[in-house]
Structures are given as structure tokens and as C-alpha cells.
Motif scaffolding. Structure first.
Motif, PDB file in Angstrom:
ATOM      1  N   LYS A   1       7.424  -3.013  15.352  1.00 36.16           N
ATOM      2  CA  LYS A   1       6.688  -3.458  14.184  1.00 36.16           C
ATOM      3  C   LYS A   1       7.098  -2.175  13.170  1.00 36.16           C
ATOM      4  N   THR A   2       7.113  -1.123  13.580  1.00 40.36           N
ATOM      5  CA  THR A   2       7.500   0.205  12.756  1.00 40.36           C
ATOM      6  C   THR A   2       8.781  -0.145  12.102  1.00 40.36           C
ATOM      7  N   LEU A   3       9.783  -0.699  12.817  1.00 38.06           N
ATOM      8  CA  LEU A   3      11.201  -0.824  12.620  1.00 38.06           C
ATOM      9  C   LEU A   3      11.165  -1.796  11.546  1.00 38.06           C
ATOM     10  N   LYS A   4      10.530  -2.869  11.748  1.00 39.11           N
ATOM     11  CA  LYS A   4      10.740  -3.816  10.692  1.00 39.11           C
ATOM     12  C   LYS A   4      10.011  -3.247   9.285  1.00 39.11           C
ATOM     13  N   LEU A   5       8.824  -2.703   9.454  1.00 41.24           N
ATOM     14  CA  LEU A   5       8.241  -2.167   8.340  1.00 41.24           C
ATOM     15  C   LEU A   5       9.245  -1.328   7.464  1.00 41.24           C
ATOM     16  N   ALA A   6       9.923  -0.535   8.336  1.00 42.53           N
ATOM     17  CA  ALA A   6      10.904   0.451   7.764  1.00 42.53           C
ATOM     18  C   ALA A   6      11.765  -0.266   6.797  1.00 42.53           C
ATOM     19  N   GLU A   7      12.437  -1.433   7.384  1.00 43.72           N
ATOM     20  CA  GLU A   7      13.399  -2.219   6.755  1.00 43.72           C
ATOM     21  C   GLU A   7      12.736  -2.871   5.517  1.00 43.72           C
ATOM     22  N   MET A   8      11.275  -3.308   5.548  1.00 42.26           N
ATOM     23  CA  MET A   8      10.654  -3.605   4.258  1.00 42.26           C
ATOM     24  C   MET A   8      10.506  -2.764   3.164  1.00 42.26           C
ATOM     25  N   ILE A   9      10.362  -1.550   3.707  1.00 41.81           N
ATOM     26  CA  ILE A   9       9.860  -0.366   2.819  1.00 41.81           C
ATOM     27  C   ILE A   9      11.246  -0.062   1.866  1.00 41.81           C
ATOM     28  N   LYS A  10      12.597   0.034   2.875  1.00 42.29           N
ATOM     29  CA  LYS A  10      13.558   0.656   2.085  1.00 42.29           C
ATOM     30  C   LYS A  10      14.004  -0.556   1.306  1.00 42.29           C
ATOM     31  N   GLU A  11      13.373  -1.733   1.070  1.00 43.12           N
ATOM     32  CA  GLU A  11      14.116  -2.738   0.108  1.00 43.12           C
ATOM     33  C   GLU A  11      13.462  -2.619  -1.155  1.00 43.12           C
ATOM     34  N   LYS A  12      12.145  -1.698  -1.066  1.00 45.56           N
ATOM     35  CA  LYS A  12      11.462  -1.321  -2.428  1.00 45.56           C
ATOM     36  C   LYS A  12      11.804   0.020  -2.628  1.00 45.56           C
ATOM     37  N   LEU A  13      11.960   0.894  -1.643  1.00 44.90           N
ATOM     38  CA  LEU A  13      11.855   2.291  -2.089  1.00 44.90           C
ATOM     39  C   LEU A  13      13.388   2.529  -1.432  1.00 44.90           C
ATOM     40  N   LYS A  14      14.285   2.641  -2.182  1.00 47.60           N
ATOM     41  CA  LYS A  14      15.811   2.555  -1.646  1.00 47.60           C
ATOM     42  C   LYS A  14      15.964   4.082  -1.218  1.00 47.60           C
ATOM     43  N   ASP A  15      15.317   5.002  -1.956  1.00 48.55           N
ATOM     44  CA  ASP A  15      15.415   6.440  -1.895  1.00 48.55           C
ATOM     45  C   ASP A  15      14.653   7.259  -0.722  1.00 48.55           C
ATOM     46  N   VAL A  16      13.715   6.691  -0.362  1.00 51.48           N
ATOM     47  CA  VAL A  16      12.726   7.240   0.617  1.00 51.48           C
ATOM     48  C   VAL A  16      13.333   7.549   1.924  1.00 51.48           C
ATOM     49  N   ASP A  17      12.805   8.801   2.445  1.00 56.94           N
ATOM     50  CA  ASP A  17      13.393   9.324   3.630  1.00 56.94           C
ATOM     51  C   ASP A  17      12.339   8.784   4.799  1.00 56.94           C
ATOM     52  N   ILE A  18      12.784   8.458   5.847  1.00 57.59           N
ATOM     53  CA  ILE A  18      11.868   7.793   6.633  1.00 57.59           C
ATOM     54  C   ILE A  18      12.190   8.463   8.201  1.00 57.59           C
TER      55      ILE A  18
ATOM     56  N   SER B   1       0.867  -1.212  -0.018  1.00 56.39           N
ATOM     57  CA  SER B   1       0.070  -0.019  -0.239  1.00 56.39           C
ATOM     58  C   SER B   1       0.881   1.211  -0.049  1.00 56.39           C
ATOM     59  N   ILE B   2       1.784   1.236   0.758  1.00 62.16           N
ATOM     60  CA  ILE B   2       2.714   2.256   0.817  1.00 62.16           C
ATOM     61  C   ILE B   2       3.690   2.555  -0.687  1.00 62.16           C
ATOM     62  N   VAL B   3       3.966   1.334  -1.007  1.00 60.47           N
ATOM     63  CA  VAL B   3       5.019   1.725  -2.304  1.00 60.47           C
ATOM     64  C   VAL B   3       3.785   1.972  -3.452  1.00 60.47           C
ATOM     65  N   GLU B   4       2.742   1.766  -3.234  1.00 57.14           N
ATOM     66  CA  GLU B   4       1.506   2.401  -4.216  1.00 57.14           C
ATOM     67  C   GLU B   4       1.510   3.701  -4.180  1.00 57.14           C
ATOM     68  N   VAL B   5       1.591   4.198  -3.096  1.00 58.76           N
ATOM     69  CA  VAL B   5       1.581   5.796  -2.683  1.00 58.76           C
ATOM     70  C   VAL B   5       3.006   6.320  -3.367  1.00 58.76           C
ATOM     71  N   ASN B   6       4.046   5.771  -3.225  1.00 61.81           N
ATOM     72  CA  ASN B   6       5.279   6.158  -3.701  1.00 61.81           C
ATOM     73  C   ASN B   6       5.700   7.566  -3.357  1.00 61.81           C
ATOM     74  N   PRO B   7       5.747   7.631  -1.899  1.00 60.22           N
ATOM     75  CA  PRO B   7       5.967   8.712  -1.189  1.00 60.22           C
ATOM     76  C   PRO B   7       7.725   8.960  -1.147  1.00 60.22           C
ATOM     77  N   ASP B   8       8.122  10.349  -1.100  1.00 59.02           N
ATOM     78  CA  ASP B   8       9.615  10.789  -0.922  1.00 59.02           C
ATOM     79  C   ASP B   8       9.913  10.663   0.450  1.00 59.02           C
ATOM     80  N   LEU B   9       8.912  10.781   1.213  1.00 56.51           N
ATOM     81  CA  LEU B   9       9.080  10.951   2.816  1.00 56.51           C
ATOM     82  C   LEU B   9       7.926  10.427   3.382  1.00 56.51           C
ATOM     83  N   ILE B  10       8.296   9.688   4.625  1.00 58.42           N
ATOM     84  CA  ILE B  10       7.312   8.956   5.190  1.00 58.42           C
ATOM     85  C   ILE B  10       7.670   9.379   6.836  1.00 58.42           C
ATOM     86  N   GLY B  11       6.444  10.010   7.422  1.00 60.76           N
ATOM     87  CA  GLY B  11       6.501  10.131   8.658  1.00 60.76           C
ATOM     88  C   GLY B  11       5.859   8.957   9.579  1.00 60.76           C
TER      89      GLY B  11
END
Length: 252
Positions: free
Chosen positions: A69-86, A49-59
Motif C-alpha cells: 500500500k505504501t508503494l501505491k500511495l507513493a505513486e498517487m502522491i507523485k501524481e500530485k506532488l511531482k517534485d517531492v522526495d520519497i 492529507s499529505i498534499v495539504e501538508v505540502n512536504p518537500d520530503l516524505i519518510g
């Protein structure tokens, strides 16, 4: 820039007020999206769902029930959106920031972020209360209540109105707590800052025109100021029928 404000709520019926304050304080030069998930949702589905939004920055808004769970989620997101700022914020990370500043997290904002979050988005320098891998400012930030009162209401956003009867409405009439209980992080903020009664009564008038049926007050000690709490309670006694209110009070 596209900014995503998100969190993992304990249940669907809960709504995150902190994200809504950030949303109404947003810098409108950026496209801002607010999406909420729950700790029971599959992380893979959240990532999609987050990748579909394709954000530049996630808060992310972090609490005791969703921190790991947030830390795990951040790790998984970075695998698909390598340049996203979290960036993380909230009570769980404000006092344990070293534990949460993992390689997948770009920054952590301490305490109240209605102003500092958007400073971070706009890449301002020397931001108070910002912790990154190469910058550390541990100033404790408190947002001016009069500033908040002049923003769009976070309680009456268009995307919330159709589900007012299906989810709790969290409301704060003050910030801070006068007590110093050793077991509670609220004791670290001993100065109470009140929203004006004019602001609150105007909100109650508008809420009566919605389908809201459960209101939970976030005040650490609702009756810290006895006279003021009774004035609010007297107004709520006259509120429309079939609405319940929950307060945290000092019973003695």
C-alpha cells in the motif's frame, strides 16, 4: 525544508515508535511533521492529507502489513506532488530493497535511521545504508544507544500525551536478538544493545504520571538477560494499578 514522517499503521490504536525516534532526532533547521494513518484509511484521503501538508520530503516507515500500500500511495502522491522526495525505511524494505525501489521512490534507508535519515535530508554524500537509483551502500547501520538516551523522549511527546489511554505505548528496552531463528529477520541482528536501567526506570517514573494503560515491549526476547529482565519486571510490579504490560519471552 518541510519533512513529513508518516506510515500506515495496522490500526489506529497502534503508534509507530520508529517515526518518533526520527522525530526526536530531527534536525531543527527543518520543519518536521509527524502524521500517522492506517491501512484501512482510503488512499485518496491519505493523499489529500499529505498534499495539504505540502512536504518537500516524505519518510515512510514500512512493514509487512503496509509495504504494498505504501508503494501505491507513493505513486498517487507523485501524481500530485511531482517534485517531492520519497524515502522508505523499516524492516520490510531493509532486506528487500530492490523490490521497493520503484520509479516513485527516491531512496531506501537500511536498518536504523535516526542518524542516516537526517543525513539524507541534508543531502550528505556517501551515506551508509542508503540505496537509490544511482547509489548503493548496503552497510548495516546501528544507532548508538547512548545517543538515543540523550534525545528527547519519544514516549512522552506533547502531541501524544492526551491520548495515552487510547493507544498502545510501544517501548524498547533493547535492540537485537541473541537467537538465530531462520524464519525471523531479527536473527540477522545477533548483538543485543541495552538501554540503561537508569534511563528505563526514569521513563517508568514519568509514565506513571500519564494516563497510559497498555504498554507493549518491542524487545525481540525480553528475558534474554534473565537478571536484567527480572529487575525491570520487579519495577513494573510496583507500577500504578490498571496498567497492562506485554512482553515477548523465551518460555523455556
Amino acid at each position: 525544508m518541510k519533512v513529513l514522517l508518516t506510515t500506515l499503521n495496522a490500526r489506529y490504536i497502534h503508534k509507530n515508535l520508529a517515526l518518533r525516534w526520527l522525530y526526536v532526532a530531527r534536525d531543527k533547521r527543518h520543519e518536521t511533521v509527524l502524521k500517522e494513518f492506517t491501512i484501512n484509511d482510503k488512499l485518496e484521503n491519505i493523499v489529500d492529507s499529505i498534499v495539504e501538508v505540502n512536504p518537500d520530503l516524505i519518510g515512510f516507515s514500512c512493514y509487512i502489513w503496509n509495504g504494498e500500500k505504501t508503494l501505491k500511495l507513493a505513486e498517487m502522491i507523485k501524481e500530485k506532488l511531482k517534485d517531492v522526495d520519497i524515502v522508505l525505511g523499516g524492516p520490510e524494505v531493509s532486506y528487500q530493497y530492490d523490490e521497493y525501489l520503484t520509479p516513485d521512490i527516491n531512496g531506501i534507508l537500511l536498518d536504523e535511521g535516526e542518524i542516516t535519515f537526517w543525513q539524507y535530508v541534508n543531502k550528505k554524500e556517501n551515506i551508509n545504508g542508503l540505496i537509490t537509483h544511482d547509489y548503493r551502500n548496503t552497510a548495516r547501520i546501528k544507532t548508538d544507544i547512548s545517543y538515543l538516551e540523550n534525545l528527547e523522549s519519544p514516549y512522552l511527546l506533547d502531541f501524544d500525551l492526551t491520548e495515552m489511554d487510547k493507544r498502545y505505548l510501544y517501548v524498547e528496552t533493547s535492540r537485537g536478538c541473541p537467537y538465530k531463528c531462520k524464519y525471523c529477520m531479527a536473527s540477522l541482528d545477533n548483538r543485543i544493545r541495552d538501554f540503561s536501567l537508569e534511563y528505563l526506570f526514569d521513563l517508568f517514573d514519568k509514565l506513571e504520571k500519564t494516563s497510559v494503560n497498555q504498554v507493549k515491549f518491542l524487545d525481540r526476547t525480553f528475558n534474554a538477560n534473565k537478571k536484567r529482565s527480572l529487575q525491570i519486571a520487579e519495577r513494573l510490579i510496583g507500577f500504578k494499578e490498571d496498567v497492562s504490560f506485554q512482553f515477548e519471552v523465551m518460555a523455556d
